[in-house]
Design a protein around this motif. Structure first.
Motif, PDB file in Angstrom:
ATOM      1  N   ASP A 196    -113.787 -33.444 -71.457  1.00 59.57           N
ATOM      2  CA  ASP A 196    -113.350 -32.608 -70.228  1.00 59.57           C
ATOM      3  C   ASP A 196    -113.466 -32.782 -68.750  1.00 59.57           C
ATOM      4  O   ASP A 196    -113.022 -33.214 -67.789  1.00 59.57           O
ATOM      5  CB  ASP A 196    -114.967 -31.591 -70.411  1.00 59.57           C
TER       6      ASP A 196
ATOM      7  N   CYS B 219    -109.455 -28.336 -61.727  1.00 64.08           N
ATOM      8  CA  CYS B 219    -110.143 -27.618 -60.372  1.00 64.08           C
ATOM      9  C   CYS B 219    -109.962 -28.055 -59.497  1.00 64.08           C
ATOM     10  O   CYS B 219    -108.941 -27.792 -59.618  1.00 64.08           O
ATOM     11  CB  CYS B 219    -111.846 -27.006 -60.924  1.00 64.08           C
TER      12      CYS B 219
ATOM     13  N   TRP C  35    -111.926 -22.409 -69.077  1.00 62.58           N
ATOM     14  CA  TRP C  35    -112.422 -23.425 -69.284  1.00 62.58           C
ATOM     15  C   TRP C  35    -112.519 -24.001 -67.833  1.00 62.58           C
ATOM     16  O   TRP C  35    -113.318 -24.646 -67.061  1.00 62.58           O
ATOM     17  CB  TRP C  35    -111.447 -24.468 -69.804  1.00 62.58           C
TER      18      TRP C  35
ATOM     19  N   ILE D 102    -121.578 -30.710 -61.975  1.00 63.33           N
ATOM     20  CA  ILE D 102    -120.303 -30.618 -61.730  1.00 63.33           C
ATOM     21  C   ILE D 102    -120.516 -29.508 -60.407  1.00 63.33           C
ATOM     22  O   ILE D 102    -119.882 -30.027 -59.805  1.00 63.33           O
ATOM     23  CB  ILE D 102    -119.398 -29.960 -62.734  1.00 63.33           C
TER      24      ILE D 102
ATOM     25  N   ARG E 157    -115.580 -22.444 -66.560  1.00 59.20           N
ATOM     26  CA  ARG E 157    -116.793 -22.150 -66.929  1.00 59.20           C
ATOM     27  C   ARG E 157    -117.115 -24.096 -66.572  1.00 59.20           C
ATOM     28  O   ARG E 157    -118.013 -24.164 -66.724  1.00 59.20           O
ATOM     29  CB  ARG E 157    -116.634 -22.601 -68.761  1.00 59.20           C
ATOM     30  N   PHE E 158    -116.325 -24.589 -66.393  1.00 59.32           N
ATOM     31  CA  PHE E 158    -116.246 -26.596 -66.026  1.00 59.32           C
ATOM     32  C   PHE E 158    -116.977 -26.228 -65.100  1.00 59.32           C
ATOM     33  O   PHE E 158    -118.344 -26.903 -64.709  1.00 59.32           O
ATOM     34  CB  PHE E 158    -114.778 -26.468 -66.477  1.00 59.32           C
ATOM     35  N   LYS E 159    -116.931 -25.163 -63.997  1.00 57.02           N
ATOM     36  CA  LYS E 159    -117.031 -25.396 -62.628  1.00 57.02           C
ATOM     37  C   LYS E 159    -118.362 -24.930 -61.922  1.00 57.02           C
ATOM     38  O   LYS E 159    -119.476 -24.786 -61.737  1.00 57.02           O
ATOM     39  CB  LYS E 159    -116.272 -24.427 -61.589  1.00 57.02           C
TER      40      LYS E 159
ATOM     41  N   GLY F  60    -110.978 -33.109 -65.038  1.00 58.40           N
ATOM     42  CA  GLY F  60    -111.887 -32.560 -64.371  1.00 58.40           C
ATOM     43  C   GLY F  60    -110.952 -31.657 -62.821  1.00 58.40           C
ATOM     44  O   GLY F  60    -110.813 -31.485 -62.432  1.00 58.40           O
TER      45      GLY F  60
ATOM     46  N   PHE G 258    -115.518 -25.815 -74.579  1.00 57.67           N
ATOM     47  CA  PHE G 258    -115.723 -27.133 -73.513  1.00 57.67           C
ATOM     48  C   PHE G 258    -114.895 -27.593 -74.370  1.00 57.67           C
ATOM     49  O   PHE G 258    -114.434 -28.076 -76.217  1.00 57.67           O
ATOM     50  CB  PHE G 258    -116.499 -27.591 -73.027  1.00 57.67           C
TER      51      PHE G 258
ATOM     52  N   TRP H 114    -119.972 -37.973 -62.266  1.00 61.35           N
ATOM     53  CA  TRP H 114    -120.490 -36.796 -63.398  1.00 61.35           C
ATOM     54  C   TRP H 114    -120.947 -37.399 -64.355  1.00 61.35           C
ATOM     55  O   TRP H 114    -121.978 -37.436 -64.970  1.00 61.35           O
ATOM     56  CB  TRP H 114    -118.720 -35.328 -63.715  1.00 61.35           C
TER      57      TRP H 114
ATOM     58  N   ILE I  70    -120.098 -30.420 -72.404  1.00 63.99           N
ATOM     59  CA  ILE I  70    -118.956 -31.200 -71.660  1.00 63.99           C
ATOM     60  C   ILE I  70    -118.964 -32.366 -72.357  1.00 63.99           C
ATOM     61  O   ILE I  70    -119.851 -32.832 -72.406  1.00 63.99           O
ATOM     62  CB  ILE I  70    -118.758 -30.759 -69.650  1.00 63.99           C
TER      63      ILE I  70
END
Lengths: 227, 219
Positions: free
Chosen positions: A153, A160, A186, A196, A189-191, A157, A143, A20, A149
């Motif tokens: 974050d 997830c 979160w 990501i 949202r992160f995914k 990770g 984030f 990432w 991010i």
């Protein structure tokens, strides 16, 4: 620009942290999948102390430990910064990254037991940890890094796919909208962040891998950080 | 430059990491001994872990000794404790992480008995072997010609490990088995800032012996 290689392992959340970070900064690299049941001479040469992935190799020089690699990437390729500019804010970011690293064993314990065997205290500890993260690290931000991010974050990770697979495997749901709504939001949202989203392991394969790992644990009672 | 305060506890090795860093950089600070170990001020400054050391700079608290060291390094960059080259810095951070993960074993050996202690002693030996084999090859200090952050992080091996060894009655760091580490300890303790800022070994023995008895007899 010198050559960048990443020695990784497809189900490893630690590998993914590095992927990432490299992709977020647009750094070109060659990915070399490692077979951890049969460690290559290359891996043993590049990480003689721990013999683990991920290892980043830049211009032939190896760096081990995912969080150390993230700091190296940040310093070497400063575009799209992953840490705040302000020194105090950086200290806070590093504090929360360390918090996650320190609490690792609490989550590992969860991984190893079935629903019936689960130690209720272990579950309570995990929930407490998630609540602290939500209340004190994330708060009402989009984030951990703020509007975009950042390294924190990336460090979390694993919450997830990896934590979800753990929950499914042991039959206990802990990271829920009812318990930690902001942290749950979160995760979703992160995914969705494009880099990501395009760089997550296949969930079904990951779950199968975890299940086979756990059989190994319960057979030999040998902890392993290779995943 | 804003006001600097350090909340610590004698003879905590983690407190000393911060003391050494501040003194090596000539940063004036006020030291506040945390007497009750969980004072309300401490709970306010470090609500997550409720532990010392806590550095307070301009009223803002920073917790966790190694994070404090990185902060000090960035705010007061003179007399650098980390290399300037990013790759060398990464190597230093690798050993900082190693210290963070592996040094607790010696404290577990101190706090426990029986099987748990046996394992902790084994882990401590393994840690020392890794450092001997990979961390100090061809170097006077971990930082090279001068001490750096990694030396400071491993400072507990230089003074506190000896006290632990004496209390639990097990010698781990034999000079013949660990010649590089043994020499490093000697060199480290001769650095003026370190020499002038080491807790007295006999006083440490008294405190740690008493604490161990309490720990082993409490439920």
């Amino acid at each position: 620009m010198e050559e960048v290689k990443l020695l990784g392992f497809w189900p490893s959340p630690y590998s993914h942290r590095v992927i990432w970070a490299l992709k977020l900064k647009g750094v070109k690299y060659e990915y070399i999948e490692q077979d951890l049941r049969n460690k290559s001479d290359l891996l043993l040469q590049y990480n003689p102390v721990h013999k683990k992935i991920p290892v980043l190799v830049h211009g032939g020089k190896p760096i081990a430990e995912s969080l150390v690699i993230l700091e190296y990437i940040e310093e070497t390729w400063p575009q799209n910064p992953l840490l705040p500019k302000d020194t105090y804010e950086r200290a806070l970011a590093r504090f929360w990254i360390k918090f996650g690293a320190d609490k690792g064993p609490i989550f590992s314990v969860l991984f190893r037991y079935t629903e019936e065997e689960q130690d209720q205290n272990a579950i309570k500890e995990v929930v407490e940890c998630l609540k602290i993260l939500e209340e004190q690290a994330l708060g009402d931000k989009r984030f951990f890094g703020g509007e975009n991010i950042g390294m924190v974050d990336i460090a979390y990770g694993w919450l997830c796919h990896w934590f979800k697979a753990t929950e499914e495997m042991i039959g206990v749901k802990l990271l829920e909208p009812s318990t930690v709504p902001r942290l749950h939001a979160w995760v979703e949202r992160f995914k969705q962040v494009p880099i990501i989203q395009e760089n997550l392991p296949d969930y079904t394969k990951l779950l199968a891998h975890f299940k086979s790992l756990r059989k190994k644990f319960t057979a030999s009672d040998q902890p392993s950080n290779d995943r | 430059m804003g006001e600097v305060k350090l909340h610590g506890t004698w003879p905590s090795a983690f407190s000393y990491r911060v003391i050494w860093s501040l003194k090596l950089k000539g940063v004036p600070y006020e030291y506040i001994e945390d007497l009750s170990n969980k004072s309300s001020l401490l709970l306010q400054l470090n609500p997550v872990h409720k532990k010392i050391p806590v550095l307070v700079h301009d009223g803002k608290p920073i917790c966790e000794s190694l994070i404090i060291l990185e902060y000090i390094e960035e705010i007061w960059p003179h007399n650098p404790l980390l290399p300037t080259d990013p790759y060398e810095r990464a190597l230093a951070r690798f050993w900082l992480k190693f210290a963070e993960e592996k040094c607790p074993a010696m404290w577990i050996a101190y706090r426990t008995s029986g099987e748990e202690q046996e394992k902790a002693l084994k882990d401590t030996l393994e840690m020392l072997r890794a450092i001997e084999e990979h961390g100090l090859v061809g170097k006077k200090y971990f930082g090279g010609e001068k001490i750096g952050m990694v030396d400071i992080a491993f400072g507990q091996i230089a003074q506190w490990l000896g006290v632990i060894e004496e209390i639990v009655g097990v010698k781990l760091l034999e000079p013949q088995t660990f010649p590089r580490l043994h020499t490093w300890i000697k060199n480290f303790k001769e650095v003026p800032v370190i020499k002038e800022n080491l807790p007295d070994r006999d006083e440490m023995l008294v405190v740690y012996k008493r604490l161990r008895e309490r720990l082993l007899t409490s439920p």
